[in-house]
Design an enzyme around this catalytic site. Structure first.
Site, PDB file in Angstrom:
ATOM      1  CE1 TYR A   1      15.983 -46.644  10.850  1.00 42.41           C
ATOM      2  CE2 TYR A   1      14.068 -47.137  12.192  1.00 42.41           C
ATOM      3  CZ  TYR A   1      14.842 -46.235  11.486  1.00 42.41           C
ATOM      4  OH  TYR A   1      14.445 -44.922  11.431  1.00 42.41           O
TER       5      TYR A   1
ATOM      6  CG  HIS B   1      14.021 -43.890   5.761  1.00 43.06           C
ATOM      7  ND1 HIS B   1      14.351 -45.086   6.310  1.00 43.06           N
ATOM      8  CD2 HIS B   1      14.374 -42.978   6.698  1.00 43.06           C
ATOM      9  CE1 HIS B   1      14.881 -44.918   7.504  1.00 43.06           C
ATOM     10  NE2 HIS B   1      14.904 -43.644   7.768  1.00 43.06           N
TER      11      HIS B   1
ATOM     12  N   PRO C   1      14.418 -37.109  19.050  1.00 44.36           N
ATOM     13  CG  PRO C   1      12.653 -38.212  20.097  1.00 44.36           C
ATOM     14  CD  PRO C   1      13.597 -38.323  18.933  1.00 44.36           C
ATOM     15  CG  LEU C   2      14.877 -38.548  24.052  1.00 40.49           C
ATOM     16  CD1 LEU C   2      14.918 -39.910  24.748  1.00 40.49           C
ATOM     17  CD2 LEU C   2      14.314 -37.474  24.983  1.00 40.49           C
TER      18      LEU C   2
ATOM     19  N   GLY D   1      20.029 -39.132  23.224  1.00 40.53           N
ATOM     20  CA  GLY D   1      20.237 -39.342  24.667  1.00 40.53           C
ATOM     21  C   GLY D   1      20.842 -38.125  25.355  1.00 40.53           C
TER      22      GLY D   1
END
Ligand SMILES: NC(=O)c1ccc[n+]([C@@H]2O[C@H](COP(=O)([O-])OP(=O)(O)OC[C@H]3O[C@@H](n4cnc5c(N)ncnc54)[C@H](OP(=O)(O)O)[C@@H]3O)[C@@H](O)[C@H]2O)c1
Length: 319
Positions: free
Chosen positions: A53, A123, A209-210, A213
């Site tokens: 990242y 990963h 999880p969102l 967004g």
């Protein structure tokens, strides 16, 4: 903030965690610091990052100086850029190999400015290296105290079962957590990943999880994404489909009937699913962190859960 055991392990994690891929890809150091401090103030203990990242590990390492004993750092190896010379080097793509794992952990410890990693996750599956070798290399790291627990990410149900069988039969360390894409817009993991996790006592840390967004309510059907939002900034407009909005609008009506918000349903509803240990939502502002933590405390009833299941079952992935 509530705490749960990560699967059947001895590690207790905050029910809402913080995903920090933004730290390397969208936020600068000071913005990352503000988000991290908001998370600490709200009681978050679990911080998820990866060596792939961008600057995320290094920033988290710097910001968490002085807080190390109060937090859990979960990082990952095995997905850095494949060109030789980048990240840890490609190691002929064998990213679960003994040599690669050793190089990767030493580099992560340096960037994170710590002597140990609480949760070290592969990963993605490495098709070139037998899982025996990866688990053996990880066992050495646990014995040396460099790593406390190990987890996997993006494994299928079969790969989870194979790794568990291998750990049991070879006496190596076993994976205690799984990271897979999981939200009310993407329930694909429920088919074979979640049953495997239930069988083996492995905790789920759902990523996206969102749905990046979409499940916060800030994107509207037929409207351009808000300026600076992830979907606008990262050119992800193709995620704004009618199918996604069909579900989002049903979820909004469902939330309104219960006097809660779409975000409550996204966070608290997901936290209530079998095997979910911590919802590691990402955030770009302190306000988002606070809202996500508050939303994680919504506790659906059995009736709420069955209605939620009805609205969202049989959906294709949305983002
Ligand atoms: N293992 C894997 O392969 C893998 C893959 C992806 C991610 N992950 C991990 O999972 C974590 C979570 O995934 P993610 O962060 O990519 O996606 P996400 O949690 O689904 O979405 C996070 C994004 O939604 C927006 N957002 C969050 N809270 C909000 C709120 N309350 N109101 C409005 N907007 C809000 C923010 O974007 P904007 O403000 O920019 O719009 C934020 O960056 C990552 O940080 C990472 O640690 C793992």
């Amino acid at each position: 903030m509530d705490f749960r055991r990560l699967g059947a392990s001895g590690l207790a994690v905050s029910v809402v965690g913080l995903g920090t891929n933004n730290f390397g890809m969208k936020l600068d150091l000071e913005q990352s610091r503000a988000v991290t401090h908001a998370a600490l103030d709200a009681g978050i203990t679990l911080f998820d990052t990866s060596d792939s990242y961008g600057a995320s590990e290094a920033r988290l390492g710097e910001i968490l100086q002085g807080h190390r004993d109060d937090v859990l750092i979960a990082t990952k190896f095995g997905s850095d850029a494949s060109a030789r010379g980048n990240g840890n080097g490609a190691d002929w793509d064998a990213r679960g190999s003994r040599r690669y794992v050793r190089k990767a952990v030493e580099a992560s410890l340096r960037r994170l400015r710590t002597d140990w990693i609480d949760l070290y996750q592969i990963h993605r599956p490495d098709p070139l290296t037998p899982i025996e070798e990866t688990l053996d290399a990880l066992s050495d790291l646990v014995r040396e105290g460099k790593v406390r627990y190990v987890g996997h990410s993006n494994f299928t149900g079969f790969q989870i079962a194979h790794a568990e069988w291998t750990a049991r039969t070879t006496g190596s360390v076993r994976f205690v957590s799984a990271q897979n894409s999981y939200s009310w817009l993407d329930r694909a993991v429920e088919a074979d990943v979640v049953p495997a996790l239930q069988e083996y006592g492995i905790g789920m840390l759902p990523y996206f999880p969102l749905a990046s967004g979409l499940l916060t309510g800030k994107y509207r059907r037929g409207e351009a994404p808000p300026k600076g939002s992830r979907i606008e900034a990262w050119g992800m407009g193709s995620a704004l489909t009618d199918r996604a909005f069909d579900v989002i609008e049903k979820l909004e009506a469902y939330a309104a009937e219960r006097g809660v918000t779409l975000l409550d349903v996204a966070m608290g509803g997901l936290a209530a699913q079998p095997t979910v240990s911590s919802v590691i939502a990402g955030a770009t502002t302190p306000e988002q962190v606070r809202a996500n933590v508050a939303a994680g405390s919504w506790t659906p009833t059995a009736e709420d859960l069955s209605a939620l299941d009805e609205i969202t079952s049989g959906l294709p992935p949305a983002a």
